[in-house]
Design an enzyme around this catalytic site. Structure first.
Site, PDB file in Angstrom:
ATOM      1  N   THR A  78       8.859   9.690  -8.075  1.00  0.00           N
ATOM      2  CA  THR A  78       8.592   8.786  -9.204  1.00  0.00           C
ATOM      3  C   THR A  78       7.975   9.602 -10.336  1.00  0.00           C
ATOM      4  OG1 THR A  78       8.237   6.986  -7.671  1.00  0.00           O
ATOM      5  CG2 THR A  78       7.352   6.701  -9.891  1.00  0.00           C
ATOM      6  N   ASN A  84       7.668  -1.484  -9.824  1.00  0.00           N
ATOM      7  CA  ASN A  84       6.385  -1.418  -9.116  1.00  0.00           C
ATOM      8  C   ASN A  84       5.288  -2.120  -9.904  1.00  0.00           C
ATOM      9  OD1 ASN A  84       7.318  -0.214  -6.855  1.00  0.00           O
ATOM     10  ND2 ASN A  84       6.384   1.775  -7.193  1.00  0.00           N
ATOM     11  N   CYS A 132       1.877   4.168  -3.876  1.00  0.00           N
ATOM     12  CA  CYS A 132       2.714   3.908  -5.056  1.00  0.00           C
ATOM     13  C   CYS A 132       2.069   2.984  -6.079  1.00  0.00           C
ATOM     14  CB  CYS A 132       4.052   3.308  -4.632  1.00  0.00           C
ATOM     15  SG  CYS A 132       5.079   4.488  -3.778  1.00  0.00           S
TER      16      CYS A 132
HETATM   17  C1  UDX Z   1       5.757  -0.013  -2.525  1.00  0.00           C
HETATM   18  C2  UDX Z   1       7.041  -0.691  -3.051  1.00  0.00           C
HETATM   19  O1  UDX Z   1       7.225  -1.929  -2.365  1.00  0.00           O
HETATM   20  C3  UDX Z   1       8.235   0.226  -2.898  1.00  0.00           C
HETATM   21  O2  UDX Z   1       9.379  -0.387  -3.435  1.00  0.00           O
HETATM   22  C4  UDX Z   1       7.899   1.503  -3.652  1.00  0.00           C
HETATM   23  O3  UDX Z   1       8.948   2.364  -3.721  1.00  0.00           O
HETATM   24  C5  UDX Z   1       6.671   2.163  -3.039  1.00  0.00           C
HETATM   25  O4  UDX Z   1       5.592   1.237  -3.153  1.00  0.00           O
HETATM   26  P1  UDX Z   1       4.592   0.387  -0.188  1.00  0.00           P
HETATM   27  O5  UDX Z   1       3.542   1.140  -0.937  1.00  0.00           O
HETATM   28  O6  UDX Z   1       5.103   0.972   1.076  1.00  0.00           O
HETATM   29  O7  UDX Z   1       5.875   0.152  -1.116  1.00  0.00           O
HETATM   30  O8  UDX Z   1       3.959  -1.031   0.184  1.00  0.00           O
HETATM   31  P2  UDX Z   1       4.244  -2.574  -0.057  1.00  0.00           P
HETATM   32  O9  UDX Z   1       4.742  -3.178   1.190  1.00  0.00           O
HETATM   33  O10 UDX Z   1       5.024  -2.820  -1.274  1.00  0.00           O
HETATM   34  O11 UDX Z   1       2.732  -3.082  -0.245  1.00  0.00           O
HETATM   35  C6  UDX Z   1       1.887  -2.495  -1.222  1.00  0.00           C
HETATM   36  C7  UDX Z   1       0.511  -3.114  -1.160  1.00  0.00           C
HETATM   37  O12 UDX Z   1       0.526  -4.428  -1.684  1.00  0.00           O
HETATM   38  C8  UDX Z   1      -0.113  -3.222   0.236  1.00  0.00           C
HETATM   39  O13 UDX Z   1      -1.473  -2.836   0.176  1.00  0.00           O
HETATM   40  C9  UDX Z   1       0.007  -4.693   0.564  1.00  0.00           C
HETATM   41  O14 UDX Z   1      -1.010  -5.130   1.447  1.00  0.00           O
HETATM   42  C10 UDX Z   1      -0.152  -5.317  -0.814  1.00  0.00           C
HETATM   43  N1  UDX Z   1       0.465  -6.641  -0.924  1.00  0.00           N
HETATM   44  C11 UDX Z   1       1.823  -6.768  -0.843  1.00  0.00           C
HETATM   45  C12 UDX Z   1      -0.315  -7.754  -1.170  1.00  0.00           C
HETATM   46  O15 UDX Z   1      -1.560  -7.663  -1.286  1.00  0.00           O
HETATM   47  N2  UDX Z   1       0.281  -8.982  -1.320  1.00  0.00           N
HETATM   48  C13 UDX Z   1       1.625  -9.140  -1.237  1.00  0.00           C
HETATM   49  O16 UDX Z   1       2.093 -10.271  -1.393  1.00  0.00           O
HETATM   50  C14 UDX Z   1       2.422  -7.998  -0.984  1.00  0.00           C
END
Ligand code: UDX
Length: 438
Positions: free
Chosen positions: A122, A207, A259
């Site tokens: 990214t 993101n 991310c």
């Molecule tokens: C994220 C993006 O989803 C992905 O597309 C990108 O390329 C990399 O970043 P990731 O970091 O693996 O992926 O985690 P993700 O499942 O998206 O969750 C990110 C954070 O948001 C976590 O801490 C999760 O607990 C939090 N979250 C997610 C919430 O607090 N509420 C939600 O409804 C969804």
């Protein structure tokens, strides 16, 4: 496809390794390169540097198509197409630190040859232009450049690669984009073909939008607590509107990971550097930071001063199904609790018992009941399935005060309360609604 020249992937972190293994699964030969000798030695002997469900099995299945090296010369011997998947951590200013990207692109440029470079990392909008200008400055004209951002969620990365919502390919010349598109043959997904700058922006905007959704629902949760509404039902009711959708409306103690925090910051910074103040993202970041503090406030409301109290954290990773602690809410929470004079114990299925550099002074143990023993309160930080199956009656029995703050609204409040615990979640307003105006 074994006769075709192999794909090179620089960087064997989450993104690089998953990309490499999934391309091997699609039938390509792939050479993985990393400057970290220990990582490559481990991979050669079957040790994975990360935990990602299903990755070990997929590596086993594709082993004859995968090779590993620490040498750029070896990588470039056979590879014409080179994916760059090195990390771009935040710098002190909040901009993405592109030093690793620059090192990788220059190492490749310096060795000459006709190449197609594909950026998976990214990177800020404009990086493609900058890299190609750098090549021109170095007198290199035979390296084509394509932006192909990743959208992989940790814990579901393989599925996200093989069954993506979309594949984004940004190129300066259509024929370079065509080559990259062909690599994904076999995957059934809409391919979005754009300019390089647009592809770079799609990644940041996606993101940032997802992070905005989370901060939005977290603020709704905070208001729900004031007015006696239940954010889980609010989110369900909102999510059924197809224009809103049900995803990413889970209120909690805020987003973490490798991310969202860095990408939101980087987009805000990118906008600022170009003269635009991105007001919304400033609020998204602030809400996310404050959300962790609210848990401390909730504990203080119930326990009074936290000095000398013991608080148990259940879950440390930034989300379940990963061993990743980057920007995890637990790190800030543990430090704040200790700052208030509390003793902190913790359990996480993925984090070994003992001292951990991210949690100085925190007693990490390998049994949740041991972490809860004598605790004045517990905070569920990560929604690991095992906490859903925990014997909460036994938990209540070992705690000094059976108080549980569910930072992810993960557990059934009635079940937990029936086990003898005092339960509170995020945005589960039981406050009296405000009175009619006089
Ligand atoms: C994220 C993006 O989803 C992905 O597309 C990108 O390329 C990399 O970043 P990731 O970091 O693996 O992926 O985690 P993700 O499942 O998206 O969750 C990110 C954070 O948001 C976590 O801490 C999760 O607990 C939090 N979250 C997610 C919430 O607090 N509420 C939600 O409804 C969804």
């Amino acid at each position: 496809m074994d006769g075709v020249a192999p794909i090179g992937v620089v960087g064997t972190g989450y993104v690089g390794l998953v990309t490499a293994v999934c391309f091997a699964h699609l039938g390509h030969r792939v050479v993985c390169m990393d400057v970290d000798e220990a990582k490559i030695a481990g991979l050669r002997s079957g040790r994975l540097p990360i935990y990602e469900p299903g990755l070990d099995k997929l590596i086993d299945d594709t082993t004859e198509r995968l090779s590993f090296t620490t040498s750029y010369d070896e990588l470039l011997e056979g590879c014409h197409i080179l994916f760059i998947a090195v990390d771009t951590p935040p710098s002190a200013s909040g901009d993405a630190d592109l030093s690793r990207v620059q090192r990788a692109t220059r190492e490749i440029a310096r060795r000459g040859g006709e190449r197609l470079m594909v950026m998976k990392s990214t990177v800020p909008v404009g990086t493609g232009e900058r890299v190609t200008a750098d090549f021109t400055g170095l007198g290199v004209s035979q390296i084509a450049y394509v932006s192909n951002p990743e959208f992989l969620r940790e814990g579901a990365a393989i599925q996200d690669f093989l069954e993506p919502d979309r594949i984004v390919i940004g190129s300066f010349r259509p024929e370079d984009g065509d080559v990259v598109e062909a690599l994904y043959r076999g995957i059934d997904a809409e391919v979005v073909r754009t300019s390089v700058a647009t592809a770079e922006m799609i990644k940041y905007a996606s993101n940032a939008f997802l992070a905005t959704k989370i901060s939005f629902i977290n603020e709704i949760a905070n208001v729900c607590e004031q007015v006696g509404a239940d954010v889980r039902e609010v989110a369900r009711g909102m999510g059924l509107d197809h224009r809103i959708g049900p995803h990413f409306l889970q209120a909690g103690i805020g987003y973490g990971g490798s991310c969202f925090p860095k990408d939101v910051q980087a987009l805000k910074q990118l906008a600022g550097n170009s003269g635009y103040h991105f007001q919304l993202l400033t609020a998204v970041l602030e809400v996310n930071a404050l959300q962790k503090r609210r848990v401390v406030t909730k504990l203080k409301q119930r326990l009074g001063r936290l000095h000398g109290k013991k608080v148990a954290l259940l879950g440390l990773t930034f989300k379940p199904n990963t061993d990743d602690l980057r920007e995890a809410a637990s790190i800030v929470l543990a430090a704040r609790l200790q700052g208030e004079g509390a003793r902190v114990s913790a359990h996480d299925p993925m984090i070994p018992a003992g001292e951990h550099p991210s949690f100085p002074g925190v007693a990490i143990v390998d049994d949740p009941l041991e972490a809860l023993s004598d605790a004045d309160a517990a905070v569920l930080v990560t929604e690991w399935p095992e906490y859903g199956r925990l014997d909460w009656g036994a938990a209540a029995a070992v705690m000094r005060r059976p108080l549980l703050i569910d930072g992810r609204n993960f557990l059934d409040p009635d079940v937990v309360a029936a086990s003898g615990l005092e339960y509170d979640g995020i945005g589960l307003g039981d406050a009296e609604p405000p009175a009619w105006p006089a």
